[in-house]
Design an enzyme around this catalytic site. Structure first.
Site, mmCIF file in Angstrom:
data_model
loop_
_atom_site.group_PDB
_atom_site.id
_atom_site.type_symbol
_atom_site.label_atom_id
_atom_site.label_comp_id
_atom_site.label_asym_id
_atom_site.label_seq_id
_atom_site.Cartn_x
_atom_site.Cartn_y
_atom_site.Cartn_z
ATOM 1 N N ASP A 72 47.132 48.786 -3.119
ATOM 2 C CA ASP A 72 47.197 48.588 -1.671
ATOM 3 C C ASP A 72 45.757 48.497 -1.188
ATOM 4 O O ASP A 72 45.005 49.487 -1.247
ATOM 5 C CB ASP A 72 47.920 49.783 -1.020
ATOM 6 C CG ASP A 72 48.117 49.592 0.482
ATOM 7 O OD1 ASP A 72 47.375 48.809 1.096
ATOM 8 O OD2 ASP A 72 49.005 50.268 1.027
ATOM 9 N N VAL A 73 45.347 47.343 -0.710
ATOM 10 C CA VAL A 73 43.934 47.158 -0.348
ATOM 11 C C VAL A 73 43.523 47.998 0.861
ATOM 12 O O VAL A 73 42.344 48.096 1.172
ATOM 13 C CB VAL A 73 43.576 45.674 -0.114
ATOM 14 C CG1 VAL A 73 43.826 44.834 -1.358
ATOM 15 C CG2 VAL A 73 44.293 45.098 1.093
ATOM 16 N N TYR A 111 45.229 40.995 15.421
ATOM 17 C CA TYR A 111 45.198 40.159 14.209
ATOM 18 C C TYR A 111 44.031 39.186 14.292
ATOM 19 O O TYR A 111 43.243 39.064 13.347
ATOM 20 C CB TYR A 111 46.520 39.396 14.045
ATOM 21 C CG TYR A 111 46.503 38.391 12.912
ATOM 22 C CD1 TYR A 111 46.581 38.811 11.581
ATOM 23 C CD2 TYR A 111 46.386 37.017 13.153
ATOM 24 C CE1 TYR A 111 46.555 37.888 10.536
ATOM 25 C CE2 TYR A 111 46.362 36.093 12.120
ATOM 26 C CZ TYR A 111 46.448 36.528 10.813
ATOM 27 O OH TYR A 111 46.415 35.612 9.779
ATOM 28 N N ILE A 115 50.647 32.466 -0.026
ATOM 29 C CA ILE A 115 49.418 31.757 -0.391
ATOM 30 C C ILE A 115 48.824 32.327 -1.678
ATOM 31 O O ILE A 115 48.393 31.591 -2.564
ATOM 32 C CB ILE A 115 48.403 31.824 0.779
ATOM 33 C CG1 ILE A 115 48.925 31.030 1.978
ATOM 34 C CG2 ILE A 115 47.033 31.320 0.352
ATOM 35 C CD1 ILE A 115 48.126 31.227 3.272
ATOM 36 N N LYS A 138 40.729 38.879 11.955
ATOM 37 C CA LYS A 138 40.416 37.666 11.197
ATOM 38 C C LYS A 138 39.046 37.109 11.614
ATOM 39 O O LYS A 138 38.331 36.536 10.785
ATOM 40 C CB LYS A 138 41.525 36.624 11.370
ATOM 41 C CG LYS A 138 42.805 36.962 10.586
ATOM 42 C CD LYS A 138 42.549 37.025 9.068
ATOM 43 C CE LYS A 138 43.842 37.078 8.257
ATOM 44 N NZ LYS A 138 43.611 37.394 6.832
ATOM 45 N N ASN A 155 42.799 37.755 -0.463
ATOM 46 C CA ASN A 155 43.884 37.089 0.278
ATOM 47 C C ASN A 155 44.818 38.071 0.976
ATOM 48 O O ASN A 155 45.437 37.728 1.982
ATOM 49 C CB ASN A 155 44.679 36.214 -0.707
ATOM 50 C CG ASN A 155 45.984 35.719 -0.123
ATOM 51 O OD1 ASN A 155 46.012 34.859 0.748
ATOM 52 N ND2 ASN A 155 47.093 36.303 -0.590
ATOM 53 N N ARG A 188 51.017 45.308 -3.522
ATOM 54 C CA ARG A 188 51.474 46.700 -3.487
ATOM 55 C C ARG A 188 52.743 46.894 -4.312
ATOM 56 O O ARG A 188 52.859 47.826 -5.083
ATOM 57 C CB ARG A 188 51.761 47.117 -2.030
ATOM 58 C CG ARG A 188 50.539 47.202 -1.166
ATOM 59 C CD ARG A 188 50.918 47.303 0.294
ATOM 60 N NE ARG A 188 51.752 46.170 0.707
ATOM 61 C CZ ARG A 188 52.261 46.001 1.910
ATOM 62 N NH1 ARG A 188 52.057 46.894 2.837
ATOM 63 N NH2 ARG A 188 52.978 44.929 2.200
ATOM 64 N N GLY A 189 53.685 45.993 -4.168
ATOM 65 C CA GLY A 189 55.011 46.203 -4.738
ATOM 66 C C GLY A 189 55.113 45.787 -6.194
ATOM 67 O O GLY A 189 54.724 44.673 -6.552
HETATM 68 N N1 LIG Z 1 51.033 32.158 6.391
HETATM 69 C C1 LIG Z 1 50.196 31.710 7.317
HETATM 70 O O1 LIG Z 1 50.555 30.916 8.205
HETATM 71 C C2 LIG Z 1 48.744 32.147 7.289
HETATM 72 C C3 LIG Z 1 47.838 31.446 8.117
HETATM 73 C C4 LIG Z 1 46.504 31.858 8.116
HETATM 74 C C5 LIG Z 1 46.090 32.891 7.312
HETATM 75 N N2 LIG Z 1 46.999 33.534 6.518
HETATM 76 C C6 LIG Z 1 46.496 34.628 5.697
HETATM 77 O O2 LIG Z 1 46.798 34.358 4.345
HETATM 78 C C7 LIG Z 1 46.982 35.577 3.641
HETATM 79 C C8 LIG Z 1 48.299 35.545 2.917
HETATM 80 O O3 LIG Z 1 49.321 35.353 3.876
HETATM 81 P P1 LIG Z 1 50.810 34.933 3.441
HETATM 82 O O4 LIG Z 1 51.418 34.322 4.646
HETATM 83 O O5 LIG Z 1 50.775 34.193 2.162
HETATM 84 O O6 LIG Z 1 51.477 36.377 3.244
HETATM 85 P P2 LIG Z 1 52.879 36.810 2.611
HETATM 86 O O7 LIG Z 1 53.688 35.621 2.204
HETATM 87 O O8 LIG Z 1 53.468 37.785 3.565
HETATM 88 O O9 LIG Z 1 52.435 37.569 1.283
HETATM 89 C C9 LIG Z 1 51.582 38.649 1.375
HETATM 90 C C10 LIG Z 1 51.185 39.074 -0.022
HETATM 91 O O10 LIG Z 1 50.212 40.108 0.093
HETATM 92 C C11 LIG Z 1 50.706 41.328 -0.482
HETATM 93 N N3 LIG Z 1 50.183 42.385 0.362
HETATM 94 C C12 LIG Z 1 50.487 42.646 1.648
HETATM 95 N N4 LIG Z 1 49.795 43.717 2.085
HETATM 96 C C13 LIG Z 1 49.032 44.120 1.042
HETATM 97 C C14 LIG Z 1 48.112 45.186 0.867
HETATM 98 N N5 LIG Z 1 47.844 46.042 1.855
HETATM 99 N N6 LIG Z 1 47.505 45.328 -0.327
HETATM 100 C C15 LIG Z 1 47.763 44.464 -1.327
HETATM 101 N N7 LIG Z 1 48.638 43.455 -1.237
HETATM 102 C C16 LIG Z 1 49.257 43.275 -0.047
HETATM 103 C C17 LIG Z 1 52.228 41.156 -0.485
HETATM 104 O O11 LIG Z 1 52.877 41.909 -1.506
HETATM 105 P P3 LIG Z 1 53.310 43.434 -1.256
HETATM 106 O O12 LIG Z 1 54.088 43.428 0.040
HETATM 107 O O13 LIG Z 1 54.123 43.802 -2.439
HETATM 108 O O14 LIG Z 1 52.037 44.183 -1.169
HETATM 109 C C18 LIG Z 1 52.339 39.668 -0.801
HETATM 110 O O15 LIG Z 1 52.139 39.433 -2.167
HETATM 111 C C19 LIG Z 1 46.875 36.690 4.686
HETATM 112 O O16 LIG Z 1 45.576 37.219 4.672
HETATM 113 C C20 LIG Z 1 47.143 35.959 5.991
HETATM 114 O O17 LIG Z 1 46.562 36.601 7.092
HETATM 115 C C21 LIG Z 1 48.310 33.181 6.489
#
Ligand SMILES: NC(=O)c1ccc[n+]([C@@H]2O[C@H](COP(=O)([O-])OP(=O)(O)OC[C@H]3O[C@@H](n4cnc5c(N)ncnc54)[C@H](OP(=O)(O)O)[C@@H]3O)[C@@H](O)[C@H]2O)c1
Length: 234
Positions: free
Chosen positions: A54-55, A146, A13, A150, A81, A33-34
């Site tokens: 890293d947040v 989780y 996202i 949230k 995010n 982070r990466g």
């Molecule tokens: N996908 C869903 O179905 C969904 C639904 C509802 C809400 N959400 C929320 O939407 C947000 C994004 O989810 P996503 O599914 O897009 O995740 P994702 O595809 O797993 O991507 C996560 C991103 O966040 C970074 N990240 C992870 N931990 C971090 C940290 N501690 N500090 C800084 N960066 C960090 C990751 O990069 P690095 O690993 O390199 O840090 C990556 O760029 C999250 O808050 C999630 O809870 C997602």
């Protein structure tokens, strides 16, 4: 050109939001982070400024806020995010999961917002968009920590919204349902069962585009077929 800071920006996202705003020629600062993921993003989206952070790490969040404030003065839009998803039940999950979920999904967003808010308030403009979840408003059997985290992020967002009303700072809660990202890696369902991350980003873009006289307080969006549940796996 506005300054947009997105955490968790290298995949999913966050990455879709970066691309949506960069397409409109805003200056986008991407944090994750990466380094590898950020480098790949920078190669794909010319002009994006990448900062590793890293947040979950309070000192790293302070360093990020200082770097951004030093270079840009203030951000126009902060997108909190970054988050982590771990399914589990309150009775069944290990000790420490609640702390880990709060750290990844709440504490960083809270801290970064507090660091960047004074400059927004001083300018009487800006927007904070917190990526919450349908798990912020719905209880479900494997929600566990989780969902608790949230819910807390949504509570933070709603309180901030009330606080910022007199200050010209807009506060938005984005509550997506299942979105096709790495969070669902390994789940045996077709991509069509999920929303594309680009649709979620489109709603963030739409909320941003309203005049400063209006705020979209909640953006709730779900896959057309509804939440993913037990029936999907039978
Ligand atoms: N996908 C869903 O179905 C969904 C639904 C509802 C809400 N959400 C929320 O939407 C947000 C994004 O989810 P996503 O599914 O897009 O995740 P994702 O595809 O797993 O991507 C996560 C991103 O966040 C970074 N990240 C992870 N931990 C971090 C940290 N501690 N500090 C800084 N960066 C960090 C990751 O990069 P690095 O690993 O390199 O840090 C990556 O760029 C999250 O808050 C999630 O809870 C997602």
């Amino acid at each position: 050109m506005s300054v947009i800071l997105v955490t968790g920006a290298s995949r999913g996202i966050g990455r879709a939001i970066v691309k949506r705003f960069a397409r409109e020629h805003h200056h986008v600062i991407a944090c994750a982070r990466g380094r590898q993921g950020l480098d790949a993003l920078a190669a794909e989206v010319p002009g994006v400024e990448c900062l590793a952070c890293d947040v979950r790490d309070a000192a790293a969040v302070d360093a990020l806020a200082n770097a951004v404030s030093g270079r840009h003065g203030a951000v126009d839009l902060l997108v909190n995010n970054a988050g982590a998803f771990q399914p589990g039940s309150i009775a069944g999950e290990a000790d420490g999961v609640l702390e880990a979920m709060l750290q990844a999904n709440l504490f960083g967003a809270y801290r970064l917002t507090r660091r960047l808010l004074p400059a927004m308030v001083a300018r009487r403009r800006g927007m904070v968009l917190n990526v919450c979840s349908t798990a912020s408003i719905a209880a479900y059997p494997n929600g566990g920590s989780y969902s608790i985290a949230k819910h807390a992020l949504y509570g933070f967002t709603r309180n901030l919204r009330e606080e910022m009303k007199p200050h010209g700072v807009r506060v938005v809660a984005l509550l997506p349902g299942a979105t096709h990202t790495d969070s669902w890696a390994g789940v045996p369902l077709p991509p069509e069962r999920f929303m594309p991350a680009e649709d979620v980003a489109e709603m963030a873009w739409a909320a941003w585009n309203l005049s400063p006289r209006s705020v979209v307080e909640d953006i709730l969006l779900r896959p057309q077929r509804g939440d993913i549940g037990e029936a999907d796996f039978q």
